[in-house]
Design a protein around this motif. Structure first.
Motif, PDB file in Angstrom:
ATOM      1  N   ASN A  16       0.762  -1.368   0.158  1.00  0.00           N
ATOM      2  CA  ASN A  16       0.060   0.180  -0.080  1.00  0.00           C
ATOM      3  C   ASN A  16       0.780   1.174   0.153  1.00  0.00           C
ATOM      4  N   LEU A  17       2.033   1.091   0.859  1.00  0.00           N
ATOM      5  CA  LEU A  17       3.056   2.610   0.604  1.00  0.00           C
ATOM      6  C   LEU A  17       3.430   2.779  -0.393  1.00  0.00           C
ATOM      7  N   LYS A  18       3.747   1.617  -1.258  1.00  0.00           N
ATOM      8  CA  LYS A  18       4.389   1.720  -2.727  1.00  0.00           C
ATOM      9  C   LYS A  18       3.432   2.327  -3.522  1.00  0.00           C
ATOM     10  N   HIS A 224      -1.368  -1.156 -12.856  1.00  0.00           N
ATOM     11  CA  HIS A 224      -1.580  -2.065 -11.631  1.00  0.00           C
ATOM     12  C   HIS A 224      -0.226  -2.700 -11.311  1.00  0.00           C
ATOM     13  N   LEU A 225       0.098  -2.388 -10.155  1.00  0.00           N
ATOM     14  CA  LEU A 225       1.588  -2.783  -9.774  1.00  0.00           C
ATOM     15  C   LEU A 225       1.576  -3.959  -9.300  1.00  0.00           C
ATOM     16  N   PRO A 226       2.588  -4.892  -9.705  1.00  0.00           N
ATOM     17  CA  PRO A 226       2.889  -6.132  -9.280  1.00  0.00           C
ATOM     18  C   PRO A 226       2.876  -6.380  -7.888  1.00  0.00           C
ATOM     19  N   ILE A 227       2.557  -7.542  -7.387  1.00  0.00           N
ATOM     20  CA  ILE A 227       2.400  -7.565  -5.775  1.00  0.00           C
ATOM     21  C   ILE A 227       3.920  -7.974  -5.292  1.00  0.00           C
ATOM     22  N   ILE A 228       4.125  -7.829  -4.137  1.00  0.00           N
ATOM     23  CA  ILE A 228       5.459  -7.991  -3.467  1.00  0.00           C
ATOM     24  C   ILE A 228       5.809  -9.099  -2.945  1.00  0.00           C
ATOM     25  N   LEU A 229       6.740  -9.877  -3.107  1.00  0.00           N
ATOM     26  CA  LEU A 229       6.576 -11.509  -2.767  1.00  0.00           C
ATOM     27  C   LEU A 229       7.629 -11.495  -1.617  1.00  0.00           C
ATOM     28  N   ASN A 230       7.381 -12.627  -0.849  1.00  0.00           N
ATOM     29  CA  ASN A 230       8.332 -12.745   0.371  1.00  0.00           C
ATOM     30  C   ASN A 230       9.817 -13.599  -0.399  1.00  0.00           C
ATOM     31  N   LYS A 231      10.766 -14.008   0.534  1.00  0.00           N
ATOM     32  CA  LYS A 231      11.712 -14.596   0.082  1.00  0.00           C
ATOM     33  C   LYS A 231      11.633 -15.919  -0.773  1.00  0.00           C
ATOM     34  N   GLU A 232      10.398 -16.662  -0.071  1.00  0.00           N
ATOM     35  CA  GLU A 232      10.085 -17.731  -0.935  1.00  0.00           C
ATOM     36  C   GLU A 232       9.427 -17.724  -2.345  1.00  0.00           C
ATOM     37  N   GLY A 233       9.010 -16.404  -2.543  1.00  0.00           N
ATOM     38  CA  GLY A 233       8.233 -16.131  -3.843  1.00  0.00           C
ATOM     39  C   GLY A 233       6.862 -16.201  -3.568  1.00  0.00           C
ATOM     40  N   LYS A 234       6.294 -16.112  -2.517  1.00  0.00           N
ATOM     41  CA  LYS A 234       4.938 -16.232  -2.376  1.00  0.00           C
ATOM     42  C   LYS A 234       4.509 -14.781  -1.928  1.00  0.00           C
ATOM     43  N   LYS A 235       3.440 -14.615  -2.251  1.00  0.00           N
ATOM     44  CA  LYS A 235       2.735 -13.043  -1.617  1.00  0.00           C
ATOM     45  C   LYS A 235       3.109 -12.933  -0.244  1.00  0.00           C
ATOM     46  N   ALA A 259      11.095   4.394   1.803  1.00  0.00           N
ATOM     47  CA  ALA A 259      10.607   5.023   0.520  1.00  0.00           C
ATOM     48  C   ALA A 259      11.539   4.561  -0.733  1.00  0.00           C
ATOM     49  N   ASN A 260      12.875   4.871  -0.668  1.00  0.00           N
ATOM     50  CA  ASN A 260      13.830   4.486  -1.407  1.00  0.00           C
ATOM     51  C   ASN A 260      13.805   2.818  -2.021  1.00  0.00           C
ATOM     52  N   TYR A 261      13.654   2.129  -1.072  1.00  0.00           N
ATOM     53  CA  TYR A 261      13.798   0.628  -1.484  1.00  0.00           C
ATOM     54  C   TYR A 261      12.363   0.389  -2.143  1.00  0.00           C
ATOM     55  N   LEU A 262      11.211   0.788  -1.669  1.00  0.00           N
ATOM     56  CA  LEU A 262      10.070   0.584  -2.455  1.00  0.00           C
ATOM     57  C   LEU A 262       9.999   0.988  -4.099  1.00  0.00           C
ATOM     58  N   ILE A 263      10.436   2.287  -4.165  1.00  0.00           N
ATOM     59  CA  ILE A 263      10.398   2.825  -5.364  1.00  0.00           C
ATOM     60  C   ILE A 263      11.457   1.875  -6.202  1.00  0.00           C
ATOM     61  N   LEU A 264      12.642   1.484  -5.624  1.00  0.00           N
ATOM     62  CA  LEU A 264      13.515   0.783  -6.406  1.00  0.00           C
ATOM     63  C   LEU A 264      13.162  -0.401  -6.785  1.00  0.00           C
ATOM     64  N   LEU A 265      12.172  -1.270  -5.740  1.00  0.00           N
ATOM     65  CA  LEU A 265      12.057  -2.541  -6.177  1.00  0.00           C
ATOM     66  C   LEU A 265      11.255  -2.971  -7.319  1.00  0.00           C
ATOM     67  N   GLY A 266      11.701  -3.627  -8.235  1.00  0.00           N
ATOM     68  CA  GLY A 266      11.057  -3.927  -9.500  1.00  0.00           C
ATOM     69  C   GLY A 266      10.987  -2.906 -10.366  1.00  0.00           C
ATOM     70  N   ASN A 267      12.151  -1.815 -10.348  1.00  0.00           N
ATOM     71  CA  ASN A 267      11.948  -0.764 -11.204  1.00  0.00           C
ATOM     72  C   ASN A 267      13.541  -0.540 -11.853  1.00  0.00           C
ATOM     73  N   LYS A 268      13.756   0.026 -12.996  1.00  0.00           N
ATOM     74  CA  LYS A 268      14.951   0.662 -13.462  1.00  0.00           C
ATOM     75  C   LYS A 268      14.934   1.890 -13.226  1.00  0.00           C
ATOM     76  N   THR A 269      16.047   2.072 -12.438  1.00  0.00           N
ATOM     77  CA  THR A 269      16.236   3.608 -11.905  1.00  0.00           C
ATOM     78  C   THR A 269      17.718   3.981 -12.184  1.00  0.00           C
ATOM     79  N   SER A 289       8.728  -3.335 -13.855  1.00  0.00           N
ATOM     80  CA  SER A 289       8.868  -4.668 -14.282  1.00  0.00           C
ATOM     81  C   SER A 289       7.396  -4.937 -14.346  1.00  0.00           C
ATOM     82  N   LYS A 290       6.935  -5.897 -15.181  1.00  0.00           N
ATOM     83  CA  LYS A 290       5.569  -6.461 -15.244  1.00  0.00           C
ATOM     84  C   LYS A 290       5.531  -7.486 -14.123  1.00  0.00           C
ATOM     85  N   THR A 291       6.782  -8.239 -13.936  1.00  0.00           N
ATOM     86  CA  THR A 291       6.594  -9.259 -12.743  1.00  0.00           C
ATOM     87  C   THR A 291       6.871  -8.659 -11.620  1.00  0.00           C
ATOM     88  N   SER A 292       6.484  -9.538 -10.626  1.00  0.00           N
ATOM     89  CA  SER A 292       6.703  -9.426  -9.131  1.00  0.00           C
ATOM     90  C   SER A 292       8.116  -9.668  -8.675  1.00  0.00           C
TER      91      SER A 292
END
Ligand code: GLU
Length: 432
Positions: A16-18, A224-235, A259-269, A289-292
């Protein structure tokens, strides 16, 4: 106009914060207004005080907005628009009892087919409807044609009429369902661009259908932003502590770093470490990225260390409960081995607390403490060390190990000569 539309039903999730951050960035870039819409129509799931908590978190993250609206204030409009669709025969009253619908849903599940409303009440004549006194919901009629829209991240998406289905827009108690309230409010709030989590992707054609039936033809853009996965690759579920923004803050992660981390995650910056202000200069939703992506707490820890180093030293020291630029600089030194404010505070507090040397060092430790207490002021660590060595007759590890414990309360840590630079004015307090 852009919006962030949280439900006040639980702790704010990093996903949600992302969403909030990206909406804020895009609103700033496009010079559009940005509103917060508290989606509070599901009374049973609302938790008292969560709306205020969400607004506080936005403040902590420097996410500014123009207005806060409560979805429940629009109830009257939701009901009026539902009646309008009923009159226009784009919706119909549904008298099917919940137990019956539940049975049909279960049957479909058993047969491993997706449940669809069977259309029973759509076929009722006006007379049958008017003479029926049973409670009813209002269902919108499924579209005749597929509904397509272009997602800014995922590209063109098409949904078939059966997948959209004749869904409920007003419940038996005449409160709107999420899709209906959301579609109407996006229209009433004149929203131009919706950025939200991909868990809402199948809701989008439903919301488009509602506005189409109402004759609203302004196109709303969607991402629509891809969901964030945990280490195991699950939601990443709400039960995982690191998914809660409140928990991360309590652990001593800086808002700037989260904030820095969430903007960076799955992004090309263009860079890895940046501020929210900088991100507004170059953020491009097309680079997402289209994928999580997987949430990596170690990466967040690294980013946190970098942001700690960027802090004003006096501010950092205040965050840790001290009031001196020197302590802030000392804290930055400890980013060598600690990543969060809490971890660093523990190190600094130890320096200023009573020390408990291991038994093997006790004798030398006592000698050193006495010598430090009696020593004159030395600007330079080497001179200080030589003086203590001379006074105690200790050398090598017999000197260094207990000296480190006397000065820092720890067996290991950054170079003593580096630490000394920042604590030389506090030796009296440290070895009291
Ligand atoms: N209230 C919804 C949620 O918290 C947001 C839906 C939306 O952004 O449209 O998931």
């Amino acid at each position: 106009m852009l919006r962030f539309a949280p439900s006040p039903t639980g702790d704010m999730h990093i996903g949600n914060l992302k969403v909030a951050l990206l909406n804020y960035i895009v609103a700033k870039q496009q010079n559009e207004k940005f509103i917060i819409r508290i989606e509070d129509t599901d009374k049973k799931r609302n938790i008292e005080g969560k709306d205020k908590e969400i607004l506080e978190i936005l403040k902590i993250f420097d996410i500014e907005y123009d207005n806060v609206l409560y979805q429940s204030d629009n109830l009257k409009f939701h009901q009026q628009f539902a009646s309008h669709l009923l009159m226009e025969r784009k919706a119909f009253a549904c008298f099917c009892p919940e137990e019956l619908l539940e049975k049909k849903r279960e049957e479909a599940k058993k047969n491993k087919i997706a449940y669809r409303y069977d259309g029973t009440c759509e076929k009722l004549s006006d007379e049958e409807v008017l003479n029926n006194e049973k409670p009813f919901t209002i269902r919108i009629k499924k579209p005749k044609e597929p509904i397509s829209f272009k997602d800014e991240i995922k590209g063109e998406l098409t949904f078939l009429p059966d997948d959209i289905d004749s869904f409920v827009i007003l419940r038996v108690d005449k409160t709107p369902t999420y899709n209906f309230a959301c579609a109407i409010d996006d229209m009433l709030n004149d929203i131009s661009f919706v950025i939200r989590g991909e868990d809402h992707i199948s809701n989008t054609p439903k919301q488009i259908l509602i506005r189409k039936y109402l004759g609203y033809d302004k196109e709303i853009k969607y991402a629509h932003l891809p969901i964030i996965l945990n280490k195991e690759g699950k939601k990443m579920s709400k039960r995982e502590k690191a998914s809660s923004v409140k928990w991360l803050l309590k652990e001593g992660f800086l808002p700037q770093a989260i904030a820095n981390y969430l903007i960076l995650l799955g992004n090309k910056t263009p860079k890895e470490i940046f501020t929210l202000k900088e991100a507004i200069e170059w953020f491009n939703i097309k680079n997402l990225s289209k994928t999580s992506a997987k949430f990596d707490i170690d990466k967040l820890r690294f980013i946190n260390r970098e942001h700690i180093k960027m802090l004003d030293s006096l501010e950092l020291s205040k965050e840790l409960g001290y009031f001196s630029k020197e302590i802030g600089d000392l804290a930055k030194l400890y980013t060598e081995e600690a990543s969060t404010l809490n971890e660093i505070k523990e190190k600094i507090d130890k320096i200023f607390s009573a020390k408990n040397p291991p038994l093997e060092f006790k004798e030398n430790f006592d000698k050193i403490v006495k010598a430090v207490k009696e020593a004159p002021y030395f600007e330079d660590f080497n001179e200080f060390k030589n003086h203590i060595s001379k006074e105690t007759n200790l050398k090598g590890k017999n000197l260094f190990k207990p000296l480190r414990i006397a000065l820092t309360g720890a067996k290991h840590g950054p170079n003593l000569s580096d630490i000394y630079k920042h604590i030389k004015n506090y030796l009296g307090e440290i070895v009291k």
